[in-house]
Design a protein around this motif. Sequence first.
Motif, PDB file in Angstrom:
ATOM      1  N   LEU A   8       0.863  -1.170   0.000  1.00 14.33           N
ATOM      2  CA  LEU A   8       0.000   0.000   0.000  1.00 14.33           C
ATOM      3  C   LEU A   8       0.900   1.220   0.000  1.00 14.33           C
ATOM      4  CD1 LEU A   8      -2.808   1.283   0.258  1.00 14.33           C
ATOM      5  CD2 LEU A   8      -2.509   1.162   2.727  1.00 14.33           C
ATOM      6  N   ASN A  69      -3.247   7.477   1.946  1.00 13.60           N
ATOM      7  CA  ASN A  69      -3.073   6.121   1.437  1.00 13.60           C
ATOM      8  C   ASN A  69      -3.540   6.090  -0.012  1.00 13.60           C
ATOM      9  OD1 ASN A  69      -2.244   5.034   3.960  1.00 13.60           O
ATOM     10  ND2 ASN A  69      -4.369   5.061   4.612  1.00 13.60           N
ATOM     11  N   TYR A  71      -4.648   3.735  -3.024  1.00 14.43           N
ATOM     12  CA  TYR A  71      -5.120   2.410  -3.381  1.00 14.43           C
ATOM     13  C   TYR A  71      -5.207   2.336  -4.899  1.00 14.43           C
ATOM     14  CZ  TYR A  71      -6.545   2.449   1.502  1.00 14.43           C
ATOM     15  OH  TYR A  71      -6.556   2.545   2.866  1.00 14.43           O
ATOM     16  N   HIS A  72      -4.634   1.324  -5.476  1.00 12.28           N
ATOM     17  CA  HIS A  72      -4.652   1.151  -6.921  1.00 12.28           C
ATOM     18  C   HIS A  72      -5.977   0.521  -7.312  1.00 12.28           C
ATOM     19  CE1 HIS A  72      -3.466  -0.063 -10.935  1.00 12.28           C
ATOM     20  NE2 HIS A  72      -2.363   0.652 -10.794  1.00 12.28           N
ATOM     21  N   GLN A  73      -6.747   1.206  -8.144  1.00 10.26           N
ATOM     22  CA  GLN A  73      -8.087   0.728  -8.468  1.00 10.26           C
ATOM     23  C   GLN A  73      -8.058  -0.588  -9.242  1.00 10.26           C
ATOM     24  OE1 GLN A  73     -10.558   3.653 -10.208  1.00 10.26           O
ATOM     25  NE2 GLN A  73     -12.410   2.489  -9.887  1.00 10.26           N
ATOM     26  N   ASP A  78      -4.829  -4.149  -2.918  1.00  8.54           N
ATOM     27  CA  ASP A  78      -4.377  -3.029  -2.081  1.00  8.54           C
ATOM     28  C   ASP A  78      -5.355  -2.890  -0.926  1.00  8.54           C
ATOM     29  OD1 ASP A  78      -2.298  -2.469  -3.746  1.00  8.54           O
ATOM     30  OD2 ASP A  78      -2.970  -0.460  -4.296  1.00  8.54           O
ATOM     31  N   ARG A  79      -4.835  -2.880   0.267  1.00  4.88           N
ATOM     32  CA  ARG A  79      -5.720  -2.779   1.437  1.00  4.88           C
ATOM     33  C   ARG A  79      -4.934  -2.271   2.628  1.00  4.88           C
ATOM     34  NH1 ARG A  79      -6.493  -7.569  -0.089  1.00  4.88           N
ATOM     35  NH2 ARG A  79      -5.057  -9.206   0.293  1.00  4.88           N
ATOM     36  N   LEU A  80      -5.693  -1.805   3.601  1.00  5.19           N
ATOM     37  CA  LEU A  80      -5.116  -1.367   4.869  1.00  5.19           C
ATOM     38  C   LEU A  80      -5.703  -2.274   5.933  1.00  5.19           C
ATOM     39  CD1 LEU A  80      -3.403   0.717   6.390  1.00  5.19           C
ATOM     40  CD2 LEU A  80      -5.436   2.156   6.515  1.00  5.19           C
ATOM     41  N   SER A  99     -12.383  10.707   1.772  1.00  5.88           N
ATOM     42  CA  SER A  99     -12.219   9.759   0.678  1.00  5.88           C
ATOM     43  C   SER A  99     -12.222  10.506  -0.651  1.00  5.88           C
ATOM     44  CB  SER A  99     -13.366   8.740   0.719  1.00  5.88           C
ATOM     45  OG  SER A  99     -13.186   7.778  -0.283  1.00  5.88           O
ATOM     46  N   GLY A 104     -14.444   2.766  -1.821  1.00  6.19           N
ATOM     47  CA  GLY A 104     -13.805   1.708  -1.053  1.00  6.19           C
ATOM     48  C   GLY A 104     -14.675   1.252   0.093  1.00  6.19           C
ATOM     49  N   THR A 143     -10.755  -3.391   0.737  1.00  4.96           N
ATOM     50  CA  THR A 143     -10.744  -3.371  -0.722  1.00  4.96           C
ATOM     51  C   THR A 143     -11.226  -2.036  -1.267  1.00  4.96           C
ATOM     52  OG1 THR A 143     -11.329  -4.636  -2.686  1.00  4.96           O
ATOM     53  CG2 THR A 143     -13.085  -4.292  -1.084  1.00  4.96           C
ATOM     54  N   VAL A 144     -10.783  -1.763  -2.472  1.00  5.42           N
ATOM     55  CA  VAL A 144     -11.262  -0.620  -3.244  1.00  5.42           C
ATOM     56  C   VAL A 144     -12.053  -1.216  -4.397  1.00  5.42           C
ATOM     57  CG1 VAL A 144     -10.562   1.300  -4.716  1.00  5.42           C
ATOM     58  CG2 VAL A 144      -9.346   0.846  -2.594  1.00  5.42           C
TER      59      VAL A 144
END
Length: 180
Positions: A8, A69, A71-73, A78-80, A99, A104, A143-144
């Motif tokens: 991430l 942060n 996040y690649h769509q 990609d997650r936290l 956001s 997400g 997740t995104v």
Amino acid sequence: LKRLIFLLLMINLGEWNYNWGDRRYEKVPHATALPDRLVEVARRAHELAKEQTGEAASRPVDFDMAICNFYHQSRPSDRLGGHRDDVEEDLNLPLVTISLGATGVFLLGGESRQDAPTAILLRAGDCMVMSGRSRMYFHGVPTVLSLDGNSACQMNGNPSDNVHRVFPELDDDGCLSEDF
């Protein structure tokens, strides 16, 4: 076995740097302060949250740093992971999440990892404040979502349906406006 590792990406903005390895904040000499408009969005979100929850009036918060942060769509991995923000000097100060971009899933748990989390869909332009008891809740982004190229505007409905724009810094798609 081949093991895939996704990282991430994140960046710190403002007067402090969060050192993930040591789990501590470091003051950055000669750092550029957060932009006033971003600070104002965070303050306004906190004030609105206090009004909605009946939280007691408190001194104004000096928002002086942000962790962004990325996040690649196209990479839903990609997650936290679930965590608590519990290393700040004053744990009574609120956390404000803004956001921007892709939609997400934000999981808001409780005071223990055993508390079942609530899934909250955060779309571009959504803002969430964690204060009071929720300040110490476990939370994360598992997740995104990619909605086959639909824009945030299409996901959120017609922008003209919004009678009152709470955050004028965000354009109709929930992204930072060009003059920000």
